[in-house]
Design an enzyme around this catalytic site. Structure first.
Site, PDB file in Angstrom:
ATOM      1  N   SER A  27       0.710  -1.159  -0.046  1.00 10.74           N
ATOM      2  CA  SER A  27      -0.192   0.048  -0.156  1.00 10.74           C
ATOM      3  C   SER A  27       0.634   1.204  -0.066  1.00 10.74           C
ATOM      4  CB  SER A  27      -0.958   0.007   1.224  1.00 10.74           C
ATOM      5  OG  SER A  27      -1.497   1.265   1.250  1.00 10.74           O
ATOM      6  N   TYR A  54      -1.232  -0.118  10.089  1.00 10.09           N
ATOM      7  CA  TYR A  54      -1.472  -0.480   8.925  1.00 10.09           C
ATOM      8  C   TYR A  54      -0.122   0.008   8.064  1.00 10.09           C
ATOM      9  CZ  TYR A  54      -3.943  -0.877   4.648  1.00 10.09           C
ATOM     10  OH  TYR A  54      -4.050  -1.377   3.151  1.00 10.09           O
TER      11      TYR A  54
END
Length: 182
Positions: A27, A54
């Protein structure tokens, strides 16, 4: 740790297959407040922060892909490891972003974000394009890689730190109990 363990358990099935690939999903969040904290990898000692956590997990995914590629190349394997990210895609994950339930946000998201289908294209390119080379990273071609069609992109300098990659690999083996044949 899931990418690491699953790949380790399946790798013997991939190694004899010409053109086989491990595609790791990362990501752009690997750049956002991301740092591999070896003193607290599982966020047990500090207050949990979902954005930083994350980011750390996506940074770890990238580092895993790069270290795996280095090991595959050293073993002259037929398998390669590549990574991809979807940009920011309008998927169920977005439903958990603060403010996403506010009126008009969903309509605005549809204009600004990738559709789920467009977000899948970098991963599909990494998995199927015959020109892909091990160790590459694919993401959207639009502004700040938020949306668009797949292209070769760069990851952070931190993601290329080989010392941290090797250390993370060793810790991942210890935590998962999975070792690799390369």
């Amino acid at each position: 740790m899931g990418h690491f363990a699953l790949t380790g358990l399946l790798l013997n099935n991939l190694l004899p297959v010409d053109g086989s690939r491990v595609v790791v999903v990362a990501s752009i969040a690997h750049n956002i407040r991301a740092k591999i904290d070896f003193d607290d990898l599982q966020w047990e000692r500090r207050r949990y922060e979902r954005v930083a956590s994350y980011g750390q997990s996506k940074l770890a995914n990238l580092m895993f892909a790069y270290e795996l590629q280095r090991r595959l190349a050293a073993a002259n394997a037929k398998t390669i490891a590549v990574a991809a990210h979807p940009g920011v895609s309008n998927t169920e994950l977005m439903r958990h972003v603060p403010g996403s339930a506010l009126p008009g946000v969903k309509m605005l998201a549809g204009l600004v974000l990738n559709s789920a289908e467009l977000g899948a294209l970098p991963t599909l390119r990494a998995a199927t394009d015959p020109a892909v080379v091990g160790g590459q990273y694919y993401g959207p071609d639009g502004f700040r890689e938020l949306r668009g069609h797949p292209k070769l992109v760069n990851s952070s300098a931190q993601s290329h730190d080989r010392e941290i990659q090797r250390r993370l690999w060793t810790v991942s083996e210890e935590l998962t109990g999975v070792s690799f044949p390369v």
